[in-house]
Design a protein around this motif. Structure first.
Motif, PDB file in Angstrom:
ATOM      1  N   GLU A  73       0.829  -1.208   0.000  1.00 26.32           N
ATOM      2  CA  GLU A  73       0.000   0.000   0.000  1.00 26.32           C
ATOM      3  C   GLU A  73       0.867   1.264   0.000  1.00 26.32           C
ATOM      4  O   GLU A  73       0.584   2.230  -0.695  1.00 26.32           O
ATOM      5  CB  GLU A  73      -0.922   0.014   1.223  1.00 26.32           C
ATOM      6  CG  GLU A  73      -2.147  -0.865   1.090  1.00 26.32           C
ATOM      7  CD  GLU A  73      -3.031  -0.456  -0.081  1.00 26.32           C
ATOM      8  OE1 GLU A  73      -3.281   0.768  -0.239  1.00 26.32           O
ATOM      9  OE2 GLU A  73      -3.455  -1.330  -0.845  1.00 26.32           O
ATOM     10  N   GLU A  74       1.925   1.220   0.799  1.00 30.38           N
ATOM     11  CA  GLU A  74       2.807   2.382   0.900  1.00 30.38           C
ATOM     12  C   GLU A  74       3.527   2.664  -0.408  1.00 30.38           C
ATOM     13  O   GLU A  74       3.728   3.822  -0.786  1.00 30.38           O
ATOM     14  CB  GLU A  74       3.834   2.166   2.017  1.00 30.38           C
ATOM     15  CG  GLU A  74       3.232   2.194   3.405  1.00 30.38           C
ATOM     16  CD  GLU A  74       4.241   1.829   4.483  1.00 30.38           C
ATOM     17  OE1 GLU A  74       5.420   1.575   4.132  1.00 30.38           O
ATOM     18  OE2 GLU A  74       3.875   1.803   5.665  1.00 30.38           O
ATOM     19  N   GLU A  75       3.925   1.590  -1.106  1.00 27.07           N
ATOM     20  CA  GLU A  75       4.719   1.753  -2.319  1.00 27.07           C
ATOM     21  C   GLU A  75       3.869   1.935  -3.573  1.00 27.07           C
ATOM     22  O   GLU A  75       4.240   2.685  -4.479  1.00 27.07           O
ATOM     23  CB  GLU A  75       5.640   0.530  -2.506  1.00 27.07           C
ATOM     24  CG  GLU A  75       6.697   0.391  -1.430  1.00 27.07           C
ATOM     25  CD  GLU A  75       7.658   1.570  -1.392  1.00 27.07           C
ATOM     26  OE1 GLU A  75       8.157   1.958  -2.464  1.00 27.07           O
ATOM     27  OE2 GLU A  75       7.875   2.113  -0.288  1.00 27.07           O
ATOM     28  N   TYR A  76       2.733   1.225  -3.638  1.00 27.65           N
ATOM     29  CA  TYR A  76       1.960   1.195  -4.887  1.00 27.65           C
ATOM     30  C   TYR A  76       0.524   1.684  -4.752  1.00 27.65           C
ATOM     31  O   TYR A  76      -0.198   1.770  -5.729  1.00 27.65           O
ATOM     32  CB  TYR A  76       1.950  -0.236  -5.449  1.00 27.65           C
ATOM     33  CG  TYR A  76       3.332  -0.737  -5.770  1.00 27.65           C
ATOM     34  CD1 TYR A  76       3.990  -0.324  -6.922  1.00 27.65           C
ATOM     35  CD2 TYR A  76       3.990  -1.612  -4.916  1.00 27.65           C
ATOM     36  CE1 TYR A  76       5.267  -0.776  -7.220  1.00 27.65           C
ATOM     37  CE2 TYR A  76       5.276  -2.071  -5.197  1.00 27.65           C
ATOM     38  CZ  TYR A  76       5.901  -1.647  -6.358  1.00 27.65           C
ATOM     39  OH  TYR A  76       7.170  -2.084  -6.641  1.00 27.65           O
ATOM     40  N   GLY A  77       0.104   1.995  -3.527  1.00 24.85           N
ATOM     41  CA  GLY A  77      -1.257   2.477  -3.333  1.00 24.85           C
ATOM     42  C   GLY A  77      -1.410   3.935  -3.746  1.00 24.85           C
ATOM     43  O   GLY A  77      -0.459   4.587  -4.187  1.00 24.85           O
ATOM     44  N   GLU A  78      -2.622   4.445  -3.604  1.00 23.53           N
ATOM     45  CA  GLU A  78      -2.898   5.853  -3.927  1.00 23.53           C
ATOM     46  C   GLU A  78      -2.037   6.755  -3.058  1.00 23.53           C
ATOM     47  O   GLU A  78      -1.788   6.476  -1.883  1.00 23.53           O
ATOM     48  CB  GLU A  78      -4.385   6.154  -3.674  1.00 23.53           C
ATOM     49  CG  GLU A  78      -4.780   7.584  -3.978  1.00 23.53           C
ATOM     50  CD  GLU A  78      -6.214   7.885  -3.595  1.00 23.53           C
ATOM     51  OE1 GLU A  78      -6.563   9.073  -3.501  1.00 23.53           O
ATOM     52  OE2 GLU A  78      -6.991   6.918  -3.375  1.00 23.53           O
ATOM     53  N   LYS A  79      -1.551   7.851  -3.639  1.00 24.90           N
ATOM     54  CA  LYS A  79      -0.671   8.764  -2.913  1.00 24.90           C
ATOM     55  C   LYS A  79      -1.190  10.197  -2.983  1.00 24.90           C
ATOM     56  O   LYS A  79      -1.678  10.657  -4.019  1.00 24.90           O
ATOM     57  CB  LYS A  79       0.744   8.728  -3.497  1.00 24.90           C
ATOM     58  CG  LYS A  79       1.514   7.458  -3.173  1.00 24.90           C
ATOM     59  CD  LYS A  79       1.938   7.443  -1.714  1.00 24.90           C
ATOM     60  CE  LYS A  79       2.717   6.182  -1.388  1.00 24.90           C
ATOM     61  NZ  LYS A  79       1.901   4.968  -1.447  1.00 24.90           N
ATOM     62  N   ILE A  80      -1.079  10.878  -1.851  1.00 20.10           N
ATOM     63  CA  ILE A  80      -1.434  12.291  -1.775  1.00 20.10           C
ATOM     64  C   ILE A  80      -0.141  13.081  -1.614  1.00 20.10           C
ATOM     65  O   ILE A  80       0.629  12.840  -0.684  1.00 20.10           O
ATOM     66  CB  ILE A  80      -2.369  12.564  -0.583  1.00 20.10           C
ATOM     67  CG1 ILE A  80      -3.669  11.774  -0.732  1.00 20.10           C
ATOM     68  CG2 ILE A  80      -2.653  14.065  -0.459  1.00 20.10           C
ATOM     69  CD1 ILE A  80      -4.554  11.809   0.500  1.00 20.10           C
ATOM     70  N   LYS A 111     -10.441  13.452   1.162  1.00 16.94           N
ATOM     71  CA  LYS A 111     -11.562  13.933   0.363  1.00 16.94           C
ATOM     72  C   LYS A 111     -11.310  15.290  -0.293  1.00 16.94           C
ATOM     73  O   LYS A 111     -12.175  15.821  -0.990  1.00 16.94           O
ATOM     74  CB  LYS A 111     -12.824  14.004   1.238  1.00 16.94           C
ATOM     75  CG  LYS A 111     -13.287  12.636   1.732  1.00 16.94           C
ATOM     76  CD  LYS A 111     -14.546  12.746   2.559  1.00 16.94           C
ATOM     77  CE  LYS A 111     -15.022  11.372   3.036  1.00 16.94           C
ATOM     78  NZ  LYS A 111     -16.263  11.463   3.852  1.00 16.94           N
ATOM     79  N   LEU A 112     -10.113  15.832  -0.060  1.00 20.39           N
ATOM     80  CA  LEU A 112      -9.795  17.126  -0.659  1.00 20.39           C
ATOM     81  C   LEU A 112      -9.364  16.953  -2.109  1.00 20.39           C
ATOM     82  O   LEU A 112      -8.768  15.947  -2.479  1.00 20.39           O
ATOM     83  CB  LEU A 112      -8.658  17.809   0.118  1.00 20.39           C
ATOM     84  CG  LEU A 112      -8.943  18.206   1.571  1.00 20.39           C
ATOM     85  CD1 LEU A 112      -7.721  18.852   2.191  1.00 20.39           C
ATOM     86  CD2 LEU A 112     -10.144  19.154   1.652  1.00 20.39           C
ATOM     87  N   GLU A 113      -9.649  17.942  -2.925  1.00 21.24           N
ATOM     88  CA  GLU A 113      -9.216  17.936  -4.314  1.00 21.24           C
ATOM     89  C   GLU A 113      -7.880  18.677  -4.436  1.00 21.24           C
ATOM     90  O   GLU A 113      -7.455  19.392  -3.514  1.00 21.24           O
ATOM     91  CB  GLU A 113     -10.270  18.617  -5.192  1.00 21.24           C
ATOM     92  CG  GLU A 113     -11.615  17.915  -5.214  1.00 21.24           C
ATOM     93  CD  GLU A 113     -11.540  16.506  -5.764  1.00 21.24           C
ATOM     94  OE1 GLU A 113     -10.702  16.273  -6.670  1.00 21.24           O
ATOM     95  OE2 GLU A 113     -12.306  15.640  -5.293  1.00 21.24           O
TER      96      GLU A 113
END
Length: 313
Positions: A172-179, A241-243
């Motif tokens: 998750e840390e390496e390939y998940g969604e990132k902000i 939830k922020l854009e």
């Protein structure tokens, strides 16, 4: 962790050199210096000879305790490695050294505001040395420490068992969604409220981060921080939830009061867990070894029978 196994940073001597004020020698001392056997002479200054013993005494006086601790740690690690039959390939040491030196040189180039290493090479040339020679000397100075570090890592790695949960978390840390975000950190809620009002009124976030944030490391980059996942820590849920371009509410942590601005959102990568599993196992092991290395060495030192005689030298 290299500082545990080496006496000094390899870049400590690049653009600085220790200066020791020398008082005039008495006639007897000068005669003794002249009478030194050539093998014991390490330098001559206007005909005055400086002996190996004088150098040794100065080094012990200046760095003796620190250097002795390094030698003790090395001895303990080598004893443990020998007991377990663990060795290090010289090529491994060379590869790690090259990686470290590349990083050190690049950091120095950046710190001195240079375009690339060619500018550094030119500056070093003016000091009467060339960059390859400097690298060789740096490598020679820290090679033993690097070898010791690798031995310690291999010993600790034998104790590491990677769990499925750790692999999933690493995935998750390496390939998940990132902000991607930047932050401003202040000491009080009142300060944060005032800054939030300014931001909502149109103030530039990066400028405020540079000027007002107490986290000077991120402030230097306009508040930029390491990317994080939407479920990670406190920041993830607060910004999930922020854009792009939106600003968070005030977030309280042990470090202070944070305001975050979302710079970008990167979607989950396409890699499948099974395809990157070997890479993840290696990554988790490296992280775990790094975390355990210090406590492991401290435990060895506590159990070891160590006697120091430096004070009676």
């Amino acid at each position: 962790m290299l500082y545990i196994f080496c006496l000094l940073s390899p870049l400590l001597y690049l653009f600085t050199s220790p200066s020791v004020a020398s008082e005039p020698l008495s006639t007897e001392a000068a005669m003794e210096a002249v009478a030194l056997p050539e093998v014991d002479v390490v330098a001559e200054v206007n005909g005055q000879k400086i002996g190996r013993q004088e150098l040794s005494e100065l080094l012990i006086e200046s760095f003796g305790e620190q250097a002795l601790d390094v030698l003790i740690r090395r001895a303990i690690i080598y004893q443990q490695a020998q007991k377990l039959g663990i060795t290090v390939d010289p090529q491994e040491v060379t590869e790690r050294l090259n990686k470290l030196l590349d990083g050190e040189i690049n950091a120095l180039v950046k710190a001195r505001g240079m375009k690339d290493s060619s500018e550094l090479a030119e500056e070093i040339k003016q000091m009467g040395m060339d960059l390859p020679t400097m690298r060789e000397r740096m490598a020679a100075r820290i090679r033993k420490g690097m070898e010791t570090e690798l031995l310690a890592e291999k010993i600790v790695e034998r104790t590491v068992i990677v769990t499925e949960e750790e692999l999933q978390q690493a995935f998750e840390e390496e390939y998940g969604e990132k902000i991607e975000a930047c932050q401003i950190v202040v000491s009080t809620k009142k300060e944060a409220e005032d800054l939030l009002k300014k931001l909502k009124a149109g103030a530039d976030f990066e400028t405020l981060a540079r000027n007002e944030s107490i986290d000077r490391l991120s402030a230097a980059g306009g508040g930029r921080i390491r990317p994080f996942g939407p479920k990670e820590g406190v920041f993830g849920p607060a910004t999930a939830k922020l854009e792009k371009g939106e600003i968070s509410d005030i977030i309280k942590t042990d470090e202070g009061y944070h305001i975050l601005k979302v710079i970008n959102k990167k979607p989950r990568a396409h890699e499948k867990f099974k395809d990157v599993r070997p890479e993840l196992e290696k990554l988790v092991k490296q992280r775990t070894v790094k975390k355990r290395l210090g406590p492991w060495l401290a435990s060895l030192l506590e159990r070891a029978d160590i006697k120091k005689y430096l004070a009676t030298y």
